[in-house]
Design a protein around this motif. Structure first.
Motif, PDB file in Angstrom:
ATOM      1  N   SER A  52      -9.369   6.223  -2.546  1.00  0.00           N
ATOM      2  CA  SER A  52      -8.338   7.257  -2.746  1.00  0.00           C
ATOM      3  C   SER A  52      -7.953   7.408  -4.215  1.00  0.00           C
ATOM      4  O   SER A  52      -8.318   6.592  -5.040  1.00  0.00           O
ATOM      5  CB  SER A  52      -7.100   6.940  -1.922  1.00  0.00           C
ATOM      6  N   PHE A 107      -7.993   2.417   1.023  1.00  0.00           N
ATOM      7  CA  PHE A 107      -7.437   2.861  -0.261  1.00  0.00           C
ATOM      8  C   PHE A 107      -8.415   2.754  -1.420  1.00  0.00           C
ATOM      9  O   PHE A 107      -8.122   3.252  -2.496  1.00  0.00           O
ATOM     10  CB  PHE A 107      -6.133   2.105  -0.557  1.00  0.00           C
ATOM     11  N   ARG A 108      -9.566   2.110  -1.221  1.00  0.00           N
ATOM     12  CA  ARG A 108     -10.483   1.962  -2.348  1.00  0.00           C
ATOM     13  C   ARG A 108     -11.100   3.299  -2.735  1.00  0.00           C
ATOM     14  O   ARG A 108     -11.608   3.453  -3.854  1.00  0.00           O
ATOM     15  CB  ARG A 108     -11.561   0.926  -2.048  1.00  0.00           C
ATOM     16  N   ALA A 147      -5.238  -6.192   6.262  1.00  0.00           N
ATOM     17  CA  ALA A 147      -5.371  -6.174   4.806  1.00  0.00           C
ATOM     18  C   ALA A 147      -6.753  -5.680   4.399  1.00  0.00           C
ATOM     19  O   ALA A 147      -6.896  -4.825   3.520  1.00  0.00           O
ATOM     20  CB  ALA A 147      -5.126  -7.585   4.248  1.00  0.00           C
ATOM     21  N   ILE A 148      -7.768  -6.220   5.050  1.00  0.00           N
ATOM     22  CA  ILE A 148      -9.133  -5.820   4.709  1.00  0.00           C
ATOM     23  C   ILE A 148      -9.331  -4.337   5.016  1.00  0.00           C
ATOM     24  O   ILE A 148      -9.904  -3.587   4.221  1.00  0.00           O
ATOM     25  CB  ILE A 148     -10.153  -6.695   5.471  1.00  0.00           C
ATOM     26  N   TYR A 192       0.814  -1.220   0.000  1.00  0.00           N
ATOM     27  CA  TYR A 192       0.000   0.000   0.000  1.00  0.00           C
ATOM     28  C   TYR A 192       0.847   1.268   0.000  1.00  0.00           C
ATOM     29  O   TYR A 192       0.300   2.374   0.050  1.00  0.00           O
ATOM     30  CB  TYR A 192      -1.001  -0.034   1.170  1.00  0.00           C
ATOM     31  N   ILE A 204     -15.079  -5.025  10.735  1.00  0.00           N
ATOM     32  CA  ILE A 204     -15.140  -5.773   9.475  1.00  0.00           C
ATOM     33  C   ILE A 204     -16.338  -6.716   9.563  1.00  0.00           C
ATOM     34  O   ILE A 204     -16.370  -7.572  10.439  1.00  0.00           O
ATOM     35  CB  ILE A 204     -13.856  -6.599   9.268  1.00  0.00           C
ATOM     36  N   VAL A 231     -17.015  -0.949   8.233  1.00  0.00           N
ATOM     37  CA  VAL A 231     -16.148  -0.279   7.247  1.00  0.00           C
ATOM     38  C   VAL A 231     -16.799  -0.138   5.875  1.00  0.00           C
ATOM     39  O   VAL A 231     -16.404   0.729   5.107  1.00  0.00           O
ATOM     40  CB  VAL A 231     -14.776  -0.981   7.053  1.00  0.00           C
ATOM     41  N   HIS A 232     -17.770  -0.984   5.599  1.00  0.00           N
ATOM     42  CA  HIS A 232     -18.414  -0.886   4.283  1.00  0.00           C
ATOM     43  C   HIS A 232     -19.323   0.346   4.181  1.00  0.00           C
ATOM     44  O   HIS A 232     -19.693   0.750   3.087  1.00  0.00           O
ATOM     45  CB  HIS A 232     -19.247  -2.147   3.997  1.00  0.00           C
ATOM     46  N   ASP A 281      -7.461  -2.168   2.417  1.00  0.00           N
ATOM     47  CA  ASP A 281      -8.184  -2.119   1.137  1.00  0.00           C
ATOM     48  C   ASP A 281      -9.374  -1.168   1.238  1.00  0.00           C
ATOM     49  O   ASP A 281      -9.695  -0.456   0.277  1.00  0.00           O
ATOM     50  CB  ASP A 281      -8.653  -3.520   0.740  1.00  0.00           C
ATOM     51  N   ASN A 282     -10.010  -1.137   2.399  1.00  0.00           N
ATOM     52  CA  ASN A 282     -11.139  -0.212   2.586  1.00  0.00           C
ATOM     53  C   ASN A 282     -10.692   1.251   2.664  1.00  0.00           C
ATOM     54  O   ASN A 282     -11.417   2.142   2.241  1.00  0.00           O
ATOM     55  CB  ASN A 282     -11.956  -0.611   3.812  1.00  0.00           C
TER      56      ASN A 282
END
Lengths: 251, 251
Positions: B251, B248-249, B241-242, B128, B223, B189-190, B245-246
């Motif tokens: 950015s 940076f998705r 990791a999860i 990342y 999560i 986080v979603h 990803d949340n």
């Protein structure tokens, strides 16, 4: 005092060959043994220290045999075990094909050779409520003590199908089932609206998917780097986690 | 033939105490040694088999000393090493506080005790493009050979700050910096639109965040399980990791 015959039997289960011959495996340590007793698995032998034994009494299981911490540590594979150890019957495998449940996502592992990674992936399948994990012929043994420990109780909840010819199995699936795999050249998962149905295949730590399996993918998925990120790849369990979160975020 | 003095020095670096005393660590195996030579790290000794040595010649590094596979395996910590081993100077740490870069996300680890997990998290920071990883006082040594191996080259690209009093450091950050941590009771986080800036703190494998550190969080992140998922928790690298990803998705 653990009998010589039982000690010999337990120690034989450190090896895959004897786990297969006896259709049995070891569960070690307080947390894993408690998870075991909450599962439907059949326990052959239950050993515990006098201090821990009262937590294990249950009419469903064989009586607890008392052992010292030293005995448990010497019999098992953990660096130290101050609580309990069990010998467990390997659950019978149901046939694989008819059990691919419609509208659900199955995890398949292609040559994942490290038992710790395999156990971590099993645990992840348990977190996402997957109906099972399919293992190719060259995966680590799921009943390796390290895999069992890393699964954090998933060994008692999530079925595995071991020694599967993955390419042949994928070819036998009905048309229209999505077969997903990670690929640096694949589609950016952030741009897709994935639904958790089909098969997600994860490849080996060092070589990725084998060509026969890669040829069966219907969609290749790419996890984007962060800006300036330079690592060439991610750990297999880490990749699977990110992909699963992307499958389930829309469900 | 490796001299007795060098062999003794190399073997001393299996232990944290001597890695600290000598401010040096080991890098082992073909892939890690090649990553090392592509980094800016200072190499003290470079050992390789005659077959592998030609890949390592470089005017920037000390000359390769030839060794047999048996010698490399006996000197190092890998089960087998048929390629190379290096002794590397530990890079000097820059002061932590002034380096928290505005608008970027730093990873902080609170008592992550397993070197394999620590290395996997380091690799993830490299994926990342994070500006560094902050380690609390009771974390595994990042220069443990298992951590170095699991980092897959991140040891040469992503700075670490070790032995940090995490609670004190978090308290010293300017107001307005987001401090994030995983928590089963946190925000899904979603449903958030996270931006990769601030500090993401991950807790220990068995006990989560220590209370002093948890008290510094400005936002707790959860999560979501998949439907029917029953695992109580996820591996620390998998959770990180999860979450990343949340972050940076968006950015």
């Amino acid at each position: 005092m653990v009998s010589k015959a039982l000690a010999k039997y337990i120690r034989s289960l450190h090896q895959r060959k004897y786990r297969q011959r006896h259709a049995a495996f070891l569960v070690e340590g307080a947390k894993s043994v408690l998870e075991l007793l909450g599962s439907g698995l059949e326990v052959e032998h239950l050993l515990a220290t006098p201090a821990f034994a009262p937590q294990l009494a249950s009419p469903r299981h064989p009586p607890v045999q008392l052992a010292t911490e030293d005995e448990l540590t010497q019999l098992g594979t953990l660096q130290t075990n101050a609580a309990a150890l069990a010998v467990v019957r390997r659950p019978p495998e149901v046939p694989l094909l008819p059990t691919l449940p419609a509208g659900r996502l199955v995890l398949a592992l292609d040559n994942v050779a490290d038992p710790g990674n395999l156990g971590t992936l099993w645990r992840l399948a348990d977190w996402y409520g997957l109906p099972g994990v399919v293992l190719s012929e060259n995966c680590a043994d799921p009943y390796n003590p390290k895999a069992v420990a890393a699964s954090m109780g998933a060994f008692g909840r999530v079925p595995v199908w071991a020694d599967v010819d993955l390419a042949a199995w994928l070819s036998s699936l009905p048309a229209g089932i999505g077969v997903y795999g990670a690929d640096l050249e694949g589609d950016n998962v952030h741009k897709l609206h994935l639904q958790p149905a089909g098969v997600l295949v994860m490849g080996s730590e060092s070589h990725g998917l084998s060509p026969d399996v890669a040829a069966r993918l219907t969609r290749r998925l790419h996890i984007p780097h962060g800006p300036g990120g330079r690592a060439e790849s991610l750990n297999v369990a880490v990749s699977a986690a990110i992909l699963l979160d992307n499958f389930f975020r829309n469900s």
